[in-house]
Design a protein around this motif. Structure first.
Motif, short mmCIF file in Angstrom:
data_model
loop_
_atom_site.label_atom_id
_atom_site.label_comp_id
_atom_site.label_asym_id
_atom_site.label_seq_id
_atom_site.Cartn_x
_atom_site.Cartn_y
_atom_site.Cartn_z
N GLY B 235 0.82 -1.20 0.00
CA GLY B 235 0.00 0.00 0.00
C GLY B 235 0.86 1.25 0.00
N ALA B 236 0.21 2.40 0.05
CA ALA B 236 0.92 3.68 0.01
C ALA B 236 1.01 4.27 1.40
CB ALA B 236 0.19 4.65 -0.91
N LYS B 237 1.98 5.18 1.57
CA LYS B 237 2.04 5.93 2.83
C LYS B 237 2.09 7.42 2.51
CE LYS B 237 7.07 5.67 3.28
NZ LYS B 237 7.24 5.29 1.84
N GLU B 238 1.88 8.23 3.52
CA GLU B 238 1.84 9.68 3.33
C GLU B 238 3.05 10.16 2.55
OE1 GLU B 238 1.00 11.79 6.89
OE2 GLU B 238 1.02 13.75 5.92
N GLY B 239 2.82 11.03 1.57
CA GLY B 239 3.90 11.58 0.77
C GLY B 239 4.24 10.79 -0.47
N ASP B 240 3.75 9.54 -0.57
CA ASP B 240 4.09 8.71 -1.72
C ASP B 240 3.50 9.28 -3.02
OD1 ASP B 240 5.48 6.93 -0.21
OD2 ASP B 240 4.09 5.24 -0.46
N LEU B 241 4.27 9.14 -4.07
CA LEU B 241 3.81 9.51 -5.41
C LEU B 241 2.68 8.57 -5.85
CD1 LEU B 241 4.15 10.87 -8.26
CD2 LEU B 241 6.00 9.24 -8.69
N THR B 242 1.62 9.13 -6.38
CA THR B 242 0.50 8.30 -6.88
C THR B 242 0.12 8.74 -8.28
OG1 THR B 242 -1.03 9.84 -5.80
CG2 THR B 242 -0.53 7.80 -4.62
N PHE B 243 -0.29 7.77 -9.08
CA PHE B 243 -0.80 8.04 -10.42
C PHE B 243 -2.26 7.57 -10.49
CE2 PHE B 243 3.75 7.48 -10.96
CZ PHE B 243 4.10 8.56 -11.77
N VAL B 244 -3.06 8.34 -11.20
CA VAL B 244 -4.44 7.91 -11.46
C VAL B 244 -4.74 8.00 -12.95
CG1 VAL B 244 -6.89 8.42 -11.09
CG2 VAL B 244 -5.29 8.62 -9.18
N PRO B 245 -4.82 6.83 -13.63
CA PRO B 245 -5.29 6.83 -15.01
C PRO B 245 -6.81 6.71 -14.99
CG PRO B 245 -4.57 4.63 -14.40
CD PRO B 245 -4.45 5.48 -13.16
N GLY B 246 -7.46 7.33 -15.96
CA GLY B 246 -8.91 7.22 -15.97
C GLY B 246 -9.53 8.15 -16.99
N HIS B 247 -10.84 8.26 -16.89
CA HIS B 247 -11.60 8.96 -17.93
C HIS B 247 -12.42 10.09 -17.35
CE1 HIS B 247 -10.43 5.12 -19.64
NE2 HIS B 247 -10.52 5.70 -20.81
N PRO B 248 -11.76 11.18 -16.96
CA PRO B 248 -12.50 12.33 -16.45
C PRO B 248 -13.48 12.83 -17.49
CG PRO B 248 -10.23 12.94 -16.95
CD PRO B 248 -10.31 11.45 -17.07
#
Lengths: 684, 684
Positions: B235-248
């Protein structure tokens, strides 16, 4: 509904020919004489004043016989008609007619006021509030108002209101004779009173028979009155001069641009969204069955009516030309103030003070609306509970420190409304209280402390059900016991609705106090300053914004142009029957269908006049120059909805029932000869 | 909800650290590397593209196993769950889990798209529309679009859309692999998927288990896919880089001020008022009984969700600082254009052309909304009837002259939606069709010719009842027969819903044509001009407004400040149980209560990240730098609702279910080991 309305007459321009909701002491008789060749004199005006009445619930009316017979709209008496009904007697759908005096039935809540006198108290308020601002200003004005009203209200038969005219430019004490024994005489079926329903509401051409008659009683007998309006035998024709006395509720024609923008962007959208959702709920609620439909019709009608009126006002404010004109006028006014060093010093930064207060109001408005102004607790039973809790609390204070609605002068009106034996409809109460508690949680947020305290683990609907089923406040005797028992009785009560009102009260009072001390005092104080400046730049010859006090409008029977077509000023009886489809809201009562052949097809049914009116004028008579009744106001057209902000004489029209149809209905459709004879015989 | 949101990053300022819904071909990897020390390369981006899916109904999702298993939100599969339910099997309230592959059940309507490629077609559209305006421009663009899409859509398994990016600055052909056999694998109970319901919707901290799994099939077997996302073990922790692919779905960050004002003053209030009323109706409709509640829940949820989102957008647009900033930026842009003679000549009066078209739209919008855009005929059965009537009519035209939704390239999607065996709920259809017909009459007026023609003597509810009970279109076989029978069959049909669709069609097409020729063409043509000028004044490095096409956002796990308090980025499992009251929407399913002791109280439940998303991103995975799943997007916070117009990195947050809770729920609460093992085993 989205027609662009030409802006012809605005606040700083000269008033249009028929513009103006005039106080009777400043009626422009000379101007009327100039246009129409008739100048109402003091005697004429006094007769009109004493023949006109106000229905405390928010309507107008008039005496039409020396025996206290009052004519108003069906929709003004709808509440009474509904309250007198029960599952076996649905007078809303069937109509009501008292064949004899003995059959006239007392309306549980209705109160009729007659204006007996006014006096200017501007000097007293000014002296009491001199140099004060904020909380001190509010408290001082409130206290002085309470003192003036208390000295005036010498008995329960007298109602005294200090009213701010011109947004504080003048303060006037209004003294009314109060009639609390009001009995229903005649009401037609809802289906013909409101023929065309919501789709036809605020439109013209129109075909409504929106009338009712009630009678004021004194010591158990019909009240004898010295002034009443006679009935016109001939009715009016196109071009005739018409007068409308009545009680327009509220206009905003003299408000600053900042206030109009606040109205457009916040106040109106908030109200519209809330009532749209309530409307949808009530529409479906009435599908629960005939009893649900019977009990919810009045509320549903009120919600739909308010929705359509506010939607029209929003559209008016969205007209960019109109707003540009308002901005231009305000700039002119500001320039006039700036050009005068004395005025400039007096006015200071009044405009920005108002604008800043409105910015602050944005963040307060939700809490204020939900906790204090009723949106969170939509329920007659809750209203009773709050009245009891607050009245008990306020009774312990000196009169001039109380919330204004609980001063000694107002006590009779509070008691009338609290103790009236109006029926409570349990399912409807649960539905709307559950709805409003849901909106409370939605709007303040589920994590808000007051929301958590009120709801606890319960859902809004569950809480509403428990409260409505658990409370005993539906019984007027229980309310009376608590009312008379005062603080000790209320504090000791374990009634769940009383408990809720107690729980909410500290938060509700706190937000109200913040609003009054920080916002309202700023708006009012600076409104007064601007009103004085406005008087001094333009002098007399103007009328104050509407304040639900007696006004007189003059105008004429006149059609107009709409979407390139001429709209005639009269509709005819034949048009009513042509629009009958058999399905509500276009379904005529059987009585009307039966009478069709006996009603002249060309009989003038409804008419349009150029009188300047607004909500609150419902039930006003339309008078000819002899002060005889030629019609009964019940509506304005769509173009009149912008009338809150400005008057456009080319298309703004008052819509009335023609006096000839009023009489023909009584005689031919209802055989209500007792009423018909009484109004015809009522010659002076 | 009325918090004033600081305006930190607007269209002409430099994009904020995390701002941007980037197309994958222009992803700012260098910038990400600068901030986070990791630069996604072409292979990484391709893997993300092919592992991401679009749900044609308006959501996002991702492959999470090589066997075509797709993870998305519960609320994205809600329609399917409801359609597979019946009075005896309420999977919405009970949840659904296929213990074996054989128990996976096909969703009647769901379609999953995978983006296989894009190509720029700006040159072709530009060539086809050169120097054209008005109707000619619209027709030419439509025809060229149809030709491009037709050439691309070589089979029913391919979906091809020409998409306008940057409001016409670029035209891009999107080519998708279409999966129409989609089966439901797992869905939790609605009560935990949407814990907190409307009061918690768009808020954070949050406690939802808003997940579902579906599987795409190919020729009756699970589709084998080459790209899918692995599950993160940590899982992720505070400050980790995250990506979100999707269809806004849609943003308006590059729109002119005139369009934002139109949205604020007309489009949003219209929609809000309509849905507020429908919401009230549905709320009460569900009181009719359990079956009414079961069948209306999905629609009610959609209406409430849209209402809250739009209300938030309206409040964002009412923030005077935000609008002042937009005005300032537009003035800067205009000054830059004015300063360049070539640009100035190209742009001409594009801004005023747009503003003027919007003024004209005000008077058209009601008729357009009610006759053509669905507000007057809220009914699945009417939608089917209109599709059949129009498809039959359009089939007789050449492909490039048809309404765009009926071109050959779009035909499979139309058929999928028309012929799907989704149940029709008669009472609900009657209620909402009756409502919308009432609004149609209210809004266009009872005297409007089309209203009179449609209603005749009937009331809206009566007409709705007759139509819904009389039509045979609830039967998919009847629809198939008419679909395959073409114009002859449709013309010969005496089905009352088909007759209504035929009756309305000329007026609906006429107002649509007026809109397209006079308004839309002006907005689009001038939007293109401004987009080109914008590119030339600011060059590359920007992202287009959302268009329901694949985008990638980067950000980090991060809390924020709200009302002076720190909001932590993770919520914990214990918080879910602490908020359980036993009453909807705070009532946990029994399964969760039973599992309470086995769930670690500190397990991260939901998390907030700074990714820039909007409606349509529901169901997007949250990825770490290794493109492993650390969460599942299901919402944004209240402060994200202004994201339609601008991005504020200080408070705008994406809200997701933590991957650790996703897995724990499957294993501990549901014993859904088959799914849990499949996603854990799915290492590449």
């Amino acid at each position: 509904m989205i027609a662009l309305i030409p802006v012809l007459a605005l606040l700083t321009g000269p008033a249009g020919a028929e513009e103006g909701m005039w106080t009777l002491d400043a009626f422009p008789s000379a101007k009327v004489a100039e246009i129409y060749g008739f100048a109402p004199d003091a005697r004429w005006l006094e007769h009109v004043r004493l023949s006109s009445v106000r229905l405390a619930g928010g309507c107008s009316g008039s005496f039409v016989s020396p025996d206290g017979l009052v004519m108003t709209n069906h929709h003004c008496a709808h509440g009474c008609v509904e309250q007198l009904s029960d599952p076996d007697h649905d007078y809303v759908s069937q109509g009501f007619y008292a064949r004899t005096l003995a059959e006239e039935r007392r309306c549980p809540v209705m109160e009729v006021n007659v204006l007996v006198g006014t006096s200017d108290v501007t000097g007293r308020i000014a002296a009491a509030t001199r140099d004060l601002t904020g909380e001190a200003y509010t408290a001082a004005r409130k206290a002085e108002t309470a003192r003036i009203e208390k000295a005036c209200a010498t008995s329960d038969d007298v109602r005294c209101d200090v009213v701010s005219l011109y947004h504080g430019g003048r303060y006037v004490l209004y003294r009314y004779r109060r009639h609390q024994d009001v009995r229903l005489v005649f009401a037609p079926e809802f289906a013909v009173a409101f023929f065309g329903g919501d789709p036809y509401n605020f439109t013209f051409p129109r075909y409504d028979y929106d009338v009712s008659f009630v009678r004021v009683y004194h010591r158990g007998k019909p009240a004898r009155v010295k002034h009443w309006f006679e009935w016109s035998e001939t009715g009016a024709k196109e071009g005739d001069l018409t007068f409308v006395p009545g009680h327009p509720g509220r206009t905003s024609r003299l408000q600053t641009v900042a206030r109009l923008e606040y109205e457009r962007d916040f106040a109106l959208p908030d109200r519209l969204l809330y009532s749209a959702e309530l409307r949808g709920l009530l529409r479906e609620f009435m599908n629960r069955g005939p009893e649900a439909e019977r009990t919810a019709t009045g509320l549903f009608f009120g919600v739909e009516n308010g929705y359509k009126a506010r939607r029209g006002r929003l559209e008016a404010l969205q007209d960019p030309r109109m707003m540009a004109e308002k901005i231009r006028e305000e700039e002119e006014f500001r320039a006039a103030v700036d050009a005068d060093p004395v005025l400039r010093a007096e006015v200071g930064d009044a405009w920005s003070a108002i604008a800043d207060a409105l910015v602050e109001l944005r963040t307060l408005r939700t809490r204020l609306g939900f906790l204090e102004q009723g949106r969170g607790f939509l329920s007659d039973l809750f209203d009773h509970a709050r009245t009891l809790v607050r009245a008990a609390e306020e009774a312990g204070k000196s009169d001039d420190e109380r919330l204004p609605e609980f001063t000694d002068a107002r006590r009779p009106a509070v008691a009338q409304s609290l103790l009236a034996p109006a029926p409570v409809h349990e399912d409807l109460e649960i539905a709307i209280l559950g709805f409003s508690l849901t909106k409370l949680r939605e709007t303040l947020g589920a994590e808000d402390p007051i929301v958590k305290r009120i709801l606890g683990d319960k859902s809004p609907d569950e809480l509403a059900t428990g409260l409505v089923k658990g409370t005993k406040l539906a019984d007027p005797d229980v309310r009376r016991t608590l009312w008379e028992g005062g603080k000790a009785a209320v504090d000791a009560s374990d009634d769940p609705m009383i408990q809720l009102a107690r729980e909410v009260d500290p938060d509700a009072r706190a937000i109200r106090k913040t609003y009054e001390d920080r916002i309202e005092s700023t708006l009012d104080r600076n409104g007064e300053i601007l009103a004085r400046a406005w008087f001094s730049t333009r002098g007399a010859g103007s009328y104050p914004d509407a304040t639900f006090t007696l006004r007189l409008s003059y105008g004429a029977v006149e059609g107009y142009q709409e979407a390139g077509r001429r709209v005639e000023p009269f509709t005819r009886m034949s048009g009513l029957f042509e629009r009958h489809t058999g399905r509500p809201p276009f379904a005529l009562p059987q009585r009307w269908l039966d009478a069709r052949d006996r009603l002249p097809p060309d009989l003038p049914m409804n008419l349009a006049t150029t009188n300047d009116i607004i909500g609150g004028n419902s039930g006003s008579p339309v008078l000819d120059r002899d002060a005889r009744i030629v019609g009964l106001v019940f509506d304005g057209n769509l173009q009149s909805l912008g009338g809150d902000y400005w008057f456009d004489p080319s298309v703004n029209r008052t819509v009335s029932v023609d006096a000839r149809t009023l009489l023909a209905g009584l005689e031919i459709v209802y055989g209500a000869d007792r009423v018909a004879r009484e109004i015809q015989r009522a010659r002076r």
